[in-house]
Write an enzyme that holds these catalytic residues in place. Sequence first.
Site, PDB file in Angstrom:
ATOM      1  N   PHE A 186      16.486 -40.649 -31.539  1.00 24.98           N
ATOM      2  CA  PHE A 186      17.271 -41.708 -32.183  1.00 24.98           C
ATOM      3  C   PHE A 186      17.509 -41.423 -33.669  1.00 24.98           C
ATOM      4  O   PHE A 186      17.492 -40.280 -34.111  1.00 24.98           O
ATOM      5  CB  PHE A 186      16.620 -43.071 -31.966  1.00 24.98           C
ATOM      6  CG  PHE A 186      16.616 -43.525 -30.532  1.00 24.98           C
ATOM      7  CD1 PHE A 186      17.653 -43.196 -29.684  1.00 24.98           C
ATOM      8  CD2 PHE A 186      15.587 -44.292 -30.028  1.00 24.98           C
ATOM      9  CE1 PHE A 186      17.667 -43.623 -28.360  1.00 24.98           C
ATOM     10  CE2 PHE A 186      15.586 -44.721 -28.707  1.00 24.98           C
ATOM     11  CZ  PHE A 186      16.628 -44.391 -27.876  1.00 24.98           C
ATOM     12  N   TRP A 205      29.167 -26.259 -31.499  1.00 24.70           N
ATOM     13  CA  TRP A 205      29.634 -26.674 -30.169  1.00 24.70           C
ATOM     14  C   TRP A 205      30.763 -25.776 -29.684  1.00 24.70           C
ATOM     15  O   TRP A 205      30.810 -25.394 -28.516  1.00 24.70           O
ATOM     16  CB  TRP A 205      30.090 -28.138 -30.215  1.00 24.70           C
ATOM     17  CG  TRP A 205      30.516 -28.665 -28.867  1.00 24.70           C
ATOM     18  CD1 TRP A 205      29.706 -29.117 -27.861  1.00 24.70           C
ATOM     19  CD2 TRP A 205      31.858 -28.786 -28.396  1.00 24.70           C
ATOM     20  NE1 TRP A 205      30.461 -29.513 -26.785  1.00 24.70           N
ATOM     21  CE2 TRP A 205      31.788 -29.323 -27.080  1.00 24.70           C
ATOM     22  CE3 TRP A 205      33.115 -28.506 -28.934  1.00 24.70           C
ATOM     23  CZ2 TRP A 205      32.920 -29.588 -26.307  1.00 24.70           C
ATOM     24  CZ3 TRP A 205      34.244 -28.761 -28.162  1.00 24.70           C
ATOM     25  CH2 TRP A 205      34.152 -29.290 -26.876  1.00 24.70           C
ATOM     26  N   PHE A 244      33.753 -32.725 -35.138  1.00 24.43           N
ATOM     27  CA  PHE A 244      34.537 -32.947 -33.929  1.00 24.43           C
ATOM     28  C   PHE A 244      35.978 -32.535 -34.192  1.00 24.43           C
ATOM     29  O   PHE A 244      36.421 -32.458 -35.350  1.00 24.43           O
ATOM     30  CB  PHE A 244      34.489 -34.417 -33.506  1.00 24.43           C
ATOM     31  CG  PHE A 244      33.133 -34.881 -33.015  1.00 24.43           C
ATOM     32  CD1 PHE A 244      32.043 -34.024 -32.976  1.00 24.43           C
ATOM     33  CD2 PHE A 244      32.947 -36.185 -32.595  1.00 24.43           C
ATOM     34  CE1 PHE A 244      30.803 -34.450 -32.526  1.00 24.43           C
ATOM     35  CE2 PHE A 244      31.717 -36.624 -32.135  1.00 24.43           C
ATOM     36  CZ  PHE A 244      30.637 -35.754 -32.103  1.00 24.43           C
ATOM     37  N   LYS A 299      24.290 -41.191 -19.767  1.00 24.75           N
ATOM     38  CA  LYS A 299      24.225 -40.276 -20.904  1.00 24.75           C
ATOM     39  C   LYS A 299      24.428 -38.814 -20.511  1.00 24.75           C
ATOM     40  O   LYS A 299      24.940 -38.010 -21.282  1.00 24.75           O
ATOM     41  CB  LYS A 299      22.873 -40.433 -21.611  1.00 24.75           C
ATOM     42  CG  LYS A 299      22.757 -39.604 -22.891  1.00 24.75           C
ATOM     43  CD  LYS A 299      21.403 -39.780 -23.540  1.00 24.75           C
ATOM     44  CE  LYS A 299      21.262 -38.915 -24.787  1.00 24.75           C
ATOM     45  NZ  LYS A 299      19.931 -39.001 -25.390  1.00 24.75           N
ATOM     46  N   ARG A 302      12.592 -31.821 -26.043  1.00 24.18           N
ATOM     47  CA  ARG A 302      12.023 -32.675 -25.003  1.00 24.18           C
ATOM     48  C   ARG A 302      12.638 -32.358 -23.643  1.00 24.18           C
ATOM     49  O   ARG A 302      13.783 -31.943 -23.551  1.00 24.18           O
ATOM     50  CB  ARG A 302      12.267 -34.147 -25.333  1.00 24.18           C
ATOM     51  CG  ARG A 302      11.474 -34.667 -26.507  1.00 24.18           C
ATOM     52  CD  ARG A 302      11.771 -36.123 -26.781  1.00 24.18           C
ATOM     53  NE  ARG A 302      13.123 -36.339 -27.270  1.00 24.18           N
ATOM     54  CZ  ARG A 302      13.681 -37.539 -27.443  1.00 24.18           C
ATOM     55  NH1 ARG A 302      13.003 -38.619 -27.125  1.00 24.18           N
ATOM     56  NH2 ARG A 302      14.889 -37.659 -27.910  1.00 24.18           N
ATOM     57  N   THR A 356      22.334 -30.435 -29.914  1.00 27.27           N
ATOM     58  CA  THR A 356      23.259 -29.309 -30.120  1.00 27.27           C
ATOM     59  C   THR A 356      23.060 -28.695 -31.504  1.00 27.27           C
ATOM     60  O   THR A 356      23.143 -27.477 -31.657  1.00 27.27           O
ATOM     61  CB  THR A 356      24.730 -29.744 -29.955  1.00 27.27           C
ATOM     62  OG1 THR A 356      25.023 -30.810 -30.865  1.00 27.27           O
ATOM     63  CG2 THR A 356      25.023 -30.202 -28.549  1.00 27.27           C
ATOM     64  N   LYS A 391      22.083 -34.329 -31.998  1.00 26.43           N
ATOM     65  CA  LYS A 391      20.912 -33.699 -32.614  1.00 26.43           C
ATOM     66  C   LYS A 391      20.477 -32.454 -31.837  1.00 26.43           C
ATOM     67  O   LYS A 391      20.086 -31.451 -32.428  1.00 26.43           O
ATOM     68  CB  LYS A 391      19.752 -34.701 -32.683  1.00 26.43           C
ATOM     69  CG  LYS A 391      19.960 -35.857 -33.640  1.00 26.43           C
ATOM     70  CD  LYS A 391      18.678 -36.629 -33.872  1.00 26.43           C
ATOM     71  CE  LYS A 391      18.080 -37.179 -32.608  1.00 26.43           C
ATOM     72  NZ  LYS A 391      18.944 -38.187 -31.952  1.00 26.43           N
ATOM     73  N   ALA A 412      11.760 -42.979 -27.337  1.00 28.66           N
ATOM     74  CA  ALA A 412      11.713 -43.028 -28.798  1.00 28.66           C
ATOM     75  C   ALA A 412      11.673 -44.459 -29.325  1.00 28.66           C
ATOM     76  O   ALA A 412      11.613 -44.652 -30.532  1.00 28.66           O
ATOM     77  CB  ALA A 412      12.912 -42.301 -29.379  1.00 28.66           C
TER      78      ALA A 412
END
Length: 695
Positions: free
Chosen positions: A430, A548, A519, A180, A169, A147, A145, A399
């Site tokens: 999320f 990306w 991807f 992560k 955030r 990116t 989200k 979240a």
Amino acid sequence: MQADAVFLLSVGNMEIPPSWARPETVIIHCESALEPGMTDYLLHNVTHSCSRWLQEQQYRPWNLCSCKLQPLNPVPTDIEISRAQTPKPVAQLAEEIGLLPEELEAYGRNKAKVQLSLLDRLHSQPDGKYVLVAGITPTPFGEGKTTVTVGLVQALSAHLKLNSFACLRQPSQGPTFGVKGGAAGGGYAQVIPMEEFNLHLTGDIHAITAANNLLAAAIDARILHEATQSDKSLFKRLVPSVYGVRKFSPIQISRLRRLGINKTDPASLTPEEVSSFVRLDLDPSQITWQRVVDTNDRFLRKITVGQASTEKGQIRETGFDIAVASEIMAILALADSLKDMKNRLARMVVGSSRSGEPVTAEDLGVSGALAVLMKDAIKPTLMQTLEGTPVFVHAGPFANIAHGSSSVLADKLALKLVGRDGYVVTEAGFGADIGMEKFFNIKCRASGLSPNVMVLVATVRALKMHGGGPNVSAGAPLPKEYINENLSLVAGGCHSNLKKQIQNAHLFGVPVVVALNVFKTDTQAEIDLVCQLAKECGASDAVPCRHWSQGGRGSLELAMAVKEAAGRPTNFQFLYNTEMPILEKIRTIAQKVYGAEDIDLSPEASSKIDYYNQQGYGSLPICMAKTHLSLSHMPDKKGAPTGFVLPIRDVRASIGAGFIFPLVGTMSTMPGLPTRPCFYDIDLDPETEEIIGLF
């Protein structure tokens, strides 16, 4: 340099340096008094100066200079990409987007706090378009989200030449050093410098930690002092004699008013009034406030405090949360002014007395001090993307137990800065069933803002999982179904989870644009199928995104789709009326958003709801705390489960933040470190001071 005349009073033969005035400026030497005609000059200059000042206060059109990208193939690591791009000085970026020098507080060369006075200066400026980025139910890897958010604003500003702002955030140190990684985006859609973004930033989380733990210390200290002193001794220490005079502090007078005691002279209180004033009578077993630290430390989940002999037997069990799970973080994200934040901090409930009355931070006399610790943290931090477009980084609440989005203030400041035809893009935590629902029902209620469009992020990987693919887990290799083409699994995920999340957005009257985060293992057939089925499921549009690997240029199609959808009339509405009973609000979310048949309330949850109704908290919105890995409460149930009953094991309240949060299953507010955390790869070159290994 703008003056028509300069008057020198009683300065002898002083000469004006050439750099001080224009060549045609009149220089007049006066001995002591104003000479004839001088008043006309002064009035003209003052009028001219005021006009110029007023003009400077008006909204300024942007003059944004984007930074060029030269994407490489294969794509380097995130930190290599970040380091290869030289960010503009933050003062230059601020000037380009219409900020005044006095509205900026620089923290080094690359980031700065922005003064909230900007809202007053631009109060009459129309807001721009408001765009939310949410996602389908994610895999444990996350679906990108952030990116997508960064790539979208890069496309809007750097390529379509439209004013746009990303509001993100601030990342927690826990995930950054855990499993992560950071939260600056990735590839060629990043906030830079990513090291500064992911490490400390401007210290907001440290301020929250300090404020949270000051309150925790105040709680235990008050319990100790009340347990070991008489009413008279407590009163003498709480209202000390200074030069023979006892005087209540303002926060103590507020407590007296809440107790119904309308007196200001300490000597006038009766013994009964003294007792009710000095004794909070906190029940140690009912204290809900915990200490925090911004590190994944599983061994702090439950601890015992008060074991030293100096604490005189005041031993109790408590624990630590991660700093971003503090209610103070949720307050930071929802406050719309410094005054509002101070009032919310005062209302925070830390536990209850033995008679069942709530005890607040203001009762403890500490809320003013908390506001002092948070006075700088309330200002959003200005940074930039790889392509030089502006970003506000502010707040970062969990979240699951909170609403999981960046701050109201960052959004409001950005909406004024972009102007009527600009775009503010922010994200929700999320999947849409948690992040989007809370964003609309909690954040939009607090801010008074309404969104124009929602971008729903999906990946072929996540759709295959929801279409019946095998389980995936962080750190383990992906099964072959996720690497090889499988149209059947993709279709299954589209007709279940993707369709349900689109329907969830439509509950709020918001149009949806699906952004397929592509991807390298995705085939063209899979990409085409997702875009086709997403539109059949009700999306306004569905487009592939390659930000990306390509930066903003890879999200141009998404930017055009968002622009088109945001230009349509909106029909935003909340899912429920806050005056509905707490139980019915919970049931509405469970049935309409999650697809549950009904809810099952535990006896503890039922008694808590009765208590909150009795205390007058029944009209607060609901912030459901449940797993993000499924629309249901069962993490292994993928797709769009139906027919299940949602268990509510407990109901808690964040009164300062302003919501009730029911607990669905067990929620951990302190993550743990994995066997091999990210910190194995993070290091510092002592010669160059360069950081390596962040991602």
